[in-house]
Design a protein around this motif. Structure first.
Motif, PDB file in Angstrom:
ATOM      1  N   PRO A  77      40.826  32.462  33.483  1.00  0.00           N
ATOM      2  CA  PRO A  77      39.570  33.146  33.834  1.00  0.00           C
ATOM      3  C   PRO A  77      39.167  33.627  35.201  1.00  0.00           C
ATOM      4  O   PRO A  77      39.362  33.022  36.038  1.00  0.00           O
ATOM      5  CB  PRO A  77      38.656  32.013  33.230  1.00  0.00           C
ATOM      6  CG  PRO A  77      39.689  30.989  32.538  1.00  0.00           C
ATOM      7  CD  PRO A  77      40.666  31.206  33.027  1.00  0.00           C
ATOM      8  N   PHE A  78      38.499  34.714  35.106  1.00  0.00           N
ATOM      9  CA  PHE A  78      38.229  35.359  36.413  1.00  0.00           C
ATOM     10  C   PHE A  78      37.000  34.456  36.951  1.00  0.00           C
ATOM     11  O   PHE A  78      35.946  34.234  36.404  1.00  0.00           O
ATOM     12  CB  PHE A  78      37.692  36.778  36.336  1.00  0.00           C
ATOM     13  CG  PHE A  78      37.035  37.589  37.520  1.00  0.00           C
ATOM     14  CD1 PHE A  78      37.840  37.721  38.795  1.00  0.00           C
ATOM     15  CD2 PHE A  78      35.598  37.910  37.591  1.00  0.00           C
ATOM     16  CE1 PHE A  78      37.331  38.271  39.620  1.00  0.00           C
ATOM     17  CE2 PHE A  78      35.047  38.330  38.646  1.00  0.00           C
ATOM     18  CZ  PHE A  78      36.060  38.552  39.742  1.00  0.00           C
ATOM     19  N   GLN A  79      37.225  34.388  38.448  1.00  0.00           N
ATOM     20  CA  GLN A  79      36.134  33.572  39.193  1.00  0.00           C
ATOM     21  C   GLN A  79      35.531  34.460  40.051  1.00  0.00           C
ATOM     22  O   GLN A  79      36.435  34.976  40.987  1.00  0.00           O
ATOM     23  CB  GLN A  79      36.776  32.106  39.604  1.00  0.00           C
ATOM     24  CG  GLN A  79      37.267  31.298  38.694  1.00  0.00           C
ATOM     25  CD  GLN A  79      36.156  30.592  37.988  1.00  0.00           C
ATOM     26  OE1 GLN A  79      34.903  30.398  38.675  1.00  0.00           O
ATOM     27  NE2 GLN A  79      36.312  30.026  36.852  1.00  0.00           N
ATOM     28  N   LYS A  80      34.462  34.700  40.237  1.00  0.00           N
ATOM     29  CA  LYS A  80      33.666  35.509  41.177  1.00  0.00           C
ATOM     30  C   LYS A  80      33.829  34.794  42.400  1.00  0.00           C
ATOM     31  O   LYS A  80      33.527  33.896  42.547  1.00  0.00           O
ATOM     32  CB  LYS A  80      32.107  35.832  40.667  1.00  0.00           C
ATOM     33  CG  LYS A  80      31.350  36.774  41.414  1.00  0.00           C
ATOM     34  CD  LYS A  80      30.054  37.226  41.070  1.00  0.00           C
ATOM     35  CE  LYS A  80      29.366  38.339  41.866  1.00  0.00           C
ATOM     36  NZ  LYS A  80      27.972  38.510  41.189  1.00  0.00           N
ATOM     37  N   PRO A  81      34.459  35.720  43.508  1.00  0.00           N
ATOM     38  CA  PRO A  81      34.273  35.111  44.955  1.00  0.00           C
ATOM     39  C   PRO A  81      32.790  34.599  45.184  1.00  0.00           C
ATOM     40  O   PRO A  81      31.823  35.197  44.955  1.00  0.00           O
ATOM     41  CB  PRO A  81      34.580  36.330  45.694  1.00  0.00           C
ATOM     42  CG  PRO A  81      35.247  37.288  44.735  1.00  0.00           C
ATOM     43  CD  PRO A  81      34.544  36.997  43.466  1.00  0.00           C
TER      44      PRO A  81
END
Length: 850
Positions: free
Chosen positions: A282-286
């Motif tokens: 899953p994409f993790q926002k910086p």
């Protein structure tokens, strides 16, 4: 922004709809061009970052409502699979579907719908992963309302989109705009794309467009749209051979009724992707710089910062963010319109009759950038670049690359590297990171977003009307700030400040909106940071300026400024006072807006780069530097001419102004600009300036108060004195009496300061400052303070140019005032007189004569 890596930079261009020239809005002002509206809406797209989306970089506005958009680009797209010989496997189809849905779901979470899905807008990177392009076109054009062409390709548009027909605001046959497309419209488009991948051919390409649209609309009567499409295109056998999972996915995507069609988020949870989803993280926002989340960064800095980027084998460009590479490409001579013209996308003489459409080209700027970068043969070249004028440094590609890398690493380690941020900002600030660098200089820390969101910016307040009037007049020459999105953000940030500062008022002269403009421009997509910077800036430089009754604050400020003019340029001060051209007539807008009401933004950026390094008294020096640039014209004119001169201020050389401001500040004793209405002392460690109080960052008010400190003066007494006062501790520091007894000397080898003791010879011989000279007041002035003997005749002429500190028993300001009248610069009085120095034990007596 993601790093460039193997990506390229692409550009596409289109025209916004033109508006009639003779129509005004409800406020009586001309209508905002559609290209400006698009430019404002585009900005938020630069913040949408996801592995499945091509990163937007920039937008530029040309002639005749032309817009050019720059974004991340890859050579390959989904079209490579739409040939029978390249038909993908069922697993590859599912992978493409899953990755497209990932991108669509993330867009939906950010309130976006693609609406322009097509094989040429589904790009593939070097690893074969999906990258969706042009996903922001529907948003930036206000769902197609601001352009004359439809958004999307008819072959891939959902039936409900086709049923709505085309719409344009100027169309008299349509009473109201259709509802914007929702996320489910993209699912249909995805179904058509997947069907073409499976069939190995394009659909609906060889029939008339009207027949094509009729066919899509008649699909609503069919139970199995997938089978009907396969039969129509002669690929039924191919479709029947597909795995059941792929067929089921196609049927769900190509559900005619939107109410029964799943959303991208729902499809991602479908069991058909069970074997695929496990391979995706899953994409993790910086984590953002200013937040409550913990951050860690791989930060490597050489011991000698000048050694940064010395490894010639390192491909620094591929590691840099895409926006940085584009910025450097522009510095290296990149020209978007020229690139598109060379590609014959922009034609100098376009045909008169053309279909409404937009064209696309891709400028491969990575190689252009690398070849355009100047190759340094010596490390001394970059060191020499620091000595060049700022305007040249900001256009030097290699210099800017190294400065950007350095600031990027320092800011990632902020606030722990705030001292180094401050140190490097003294050299210069790269324009690309100016917003974050300013935030660091202002000591911004903590979860600024949560604080900003907690402020009520919606409930109507009495100030709303004034804000609405001011915004359309504030730096509206700038395309970004004049856009509707710019006005919305202006309104929200200003209202947040007003609501969170109930003890202060939104003052006249467009002060707050002018102060807000630089921060909003630099942080257009981060209102919270713009608000935080503005909230830190105002107390530092404009403390209590926005009180309901601020007359005492303003008058004290202007009086100190008047003393600064007399201190640095007595001849000009004498002339302005003689003609009655006092600072009250011209300087109030300067200081209430910190010069943003006077200069355009590009000059304010350079001015504030230095201002933010200085303390609250630095604006005095900027004001004096401006006057000195106008000096010849001011000295040659009377009151009326000076009024006219300032009503339309001539061009000011900002680089010279900054340079001279620093010089003026270095010549000004810290206590000379003391104001009792300045910001109260800060506790050591409150911000970076309390710990790095060198050069010109610390305020006199922040220093610990002692018996030698300067005492407050009433406004009446302050106005009665032409020259400023300095504290006893300043005098001791300037004379270095506490160190070695030798005086500080300037570059010529002469002492920088001279103490003039105007007491009688008898008092002088009983004890005086070492190195001071005695010019008794009673031999210079008569009983009525008339001049009996010119002080210059007593040998003071040889000390002209040094800081002259007048020491007396009872602060006889007539002596200092006479020196100013004689055009002696840098004259000041010792606060408290000789009595302040008696307890120090620093007074000396002359040796007895033998």
């Amino acid at each position: 922004m993601r790093s460039l890596k193997d990506a390229q930079l692409g550009a596409f261009t289109f025209f916004a709809s033109a508006l009639p020239h003779d129509v005004c809005g409800s406020n009586g002002l001309p209508l905002t061009p559609n290209s400006i509206k698009i430019l404002g809406r585009f900005q938020i797209l630069k913040t949408i970052t996801h592995p499945r989306l091509c990163q937007y970089v920039d937008i530029s506005r040309g002639k005749h409502e032309r817009l050019i958009v720059v974004a991340e680009h890859y050579e390959n797209c989904l079209s490579i699979f739409q040939k029978p010989e390249n038909a993908p496997s069922a697993e590859k189809v599912l992978q493409i579907a899953y990755e497209v849905l990932e991108g669509l779901e993330f867009m939906n979470k950010n309130g976006l719908v693609h609406r322009a899905l097509g094989p040429n807008n589904v790009l593939m990177d070097c690893k074969g992963n999906v990258k969706l392009a042009k996903f922001g076109l529907y948003h930036m054009t206000d769902h197609g309302a601001d352009v004359d062409f439809p958004i999307g390709y008819p072959s891939y548009l959902a039936p409900e989109v086709i049923a709505q027909g085309s719409f344009h605001p100027s169309d008299p046959s349509r009473d109201e705009a259709p509802l914007p497309s929702g996320p489910k419209s993209d699912v249909w488009s995805l179904g058509i794309l997947l069907f073409e991948l499976c069939a190995g051919r394009r659909l609906l390409q060889n029939i008339d467009i009207s027949e094509r649209l009729k066919f899509i609309l008649t699909l609503g009567c069919m139970d199995d749209i997938v089978t009907v499409l396969a039969e129509e295109h002669g690929c039924l056998d191919t479709i029947k051979e597909l795995p059941d999972s792929v067929l089921e996915l196609l049927r769900k995507c190509l559900t005619f009724l939107p109410s029964k069609r799943p959303t991208p988020a729902e499809l991602l949870q479908d069991p058909v992707f069970n074997s695929i989803s496990c391979h995706y993280t899953p994409f993790q926002k910086p984590v953002s710089l200013f937040s409550s989340s913990l951050r860690c960064a791989h930060l490597v800095l050489p011991d000698d910062i000048s050694d940064l980027c010395k490894d010639n084998d390192e491909d620094y460009l591929s590691e840099r963010a895409i926006d940085e590479v584009y910025h450097l490409w522009c510095l290296a001579g990149g020209d978007l319109e020229k690139e598109l013209t060379n590609q014959e996308i922009i034609q100098s003489k376009p045909p008169i009759s053309t279909l409404p459409k937009y064209k696309t080209t891709y400028a491969q700027t990575q190689k252009t950038e690398q070849s355009s970068l100047p190759q340094s043969n010596s490390s001394n070249e970059l060191s020499a670049a620091v000595t060049l004028p700022l305007i040249i440094r900001e256009r030097d590609t290699e210099y800017q690359l190294i400065r950007i890398i350095l600031f990027d690493r320092l800011l990632k380690a902020y606030p722990y590297k705030k001292t180094l941020v401050w140190k490097e900002a003294r050299v210069d600030i790269p324009p690309l990171v100016r917003g974050l660098a300013w935030a660091g200089l202002l000591g911004i820390e903590g979860d600024i977003q949560a604080k900003y969101e907690g402020i009520d910016k919606d409930t109507p307040i009495p100030t709303d009307r004034q804000i609405e009037v001011d915004i359309p007049r504030c730096h509206q020459y700038d395309e970004l700030l004049s856009s509707p999105q710019g006005h919305i953000k202006f309104r929200r940030v200003l209202k947040a400040w007003v609501v969170s500062h109930p003890d202060l008022v939104y003052w006249w002269w467009s002060c707050l909106d002018s102060l807000c403009a630089p921060f909003l421009y630099l942080n257009f997509n981060n209102e919270a940071l713009a608000y935080a910077c503005m909230s830190a800036f105002i107390p530092k430089y404009l403390y209590n300026f926005f009180l309901k009754d601020n007359s005492h604050v303003i008058q004290e400020y202007l009086t100190v400024f008047s003393q600064m003019i007399a201190f640095h340029d007595p001849e000009l001060s004498n002339h302005l006072n003689e003609i009655g051209f006092i600072p009250d007539l011209y300087a109030i807008p300067w200081f209430l807006t910190m010069f943003t009401h006077v200069f355009p933004l590009h000059k304010i950026f350079h001015l504030w780069d230095t201002l933010l390094l200085g303390n609250s008294s630095f604006p005095f020096c900027i004001g004096v530097a401006i006057l000195q640039q106008l000096r010849d014209r001011l000295l040659a004119n009377g009151f009326n001419e000076c009024i006219l001169l300032f009503s339309d201020l001539p061009e000011i050389d900002i680089e010279r102004c900054v340079r001279e401001s620093i010089s003026l500040f270095c010549w000004t004793p810290k206590s000379a600009t003391y104001r009792q209405h300045a910001q109260p002392p800060k506790v050591a460690g409150d911000n970076g300036f309390a710990k790095t109080s060198t050069y010109y960052s610390s305020d006199y008010q922040d220093m610990p108060k002692t018996d030698l400190s300067r005492e407050p003066l009433s406004l009446v007494d302050l106005k009665a004195e032409v020259s400023p006062r300095i504290s006893a501790e300043d005098l001791i520091d300037l004379c270095e009496l506490s160190l070695s007894g030798s005086s500080k000397r300037n570059k010529t080898g002469k002492p920088k300061i001279v103490a003039v003791d105007i007491r009688t010879a008898e008092d002088f011989n009983r004890g005086h400052i070492s190195g001071s000279i005695n010019i008794p007041f009673n031999t210079t002035f008569g009983p009525e303070n008339e001049v009996v003997q010119c002080p210059a005749a007593g040998g003071l002429q040889s000390y002209r140019g040094r800081v002259i500190v007048v020491i007396s028993h009872n602060m006889k300001s007539a002596f200092a005032a006479h020196l100013v009248k004689m055009s002696f610069p840098r004259v000041c009085n010792l606060d408290g007189g000789i009595n302040k120095l008696k307890p120090t034990g620093l007074l000396t007596v002359p040796s007895p004569q033998i």
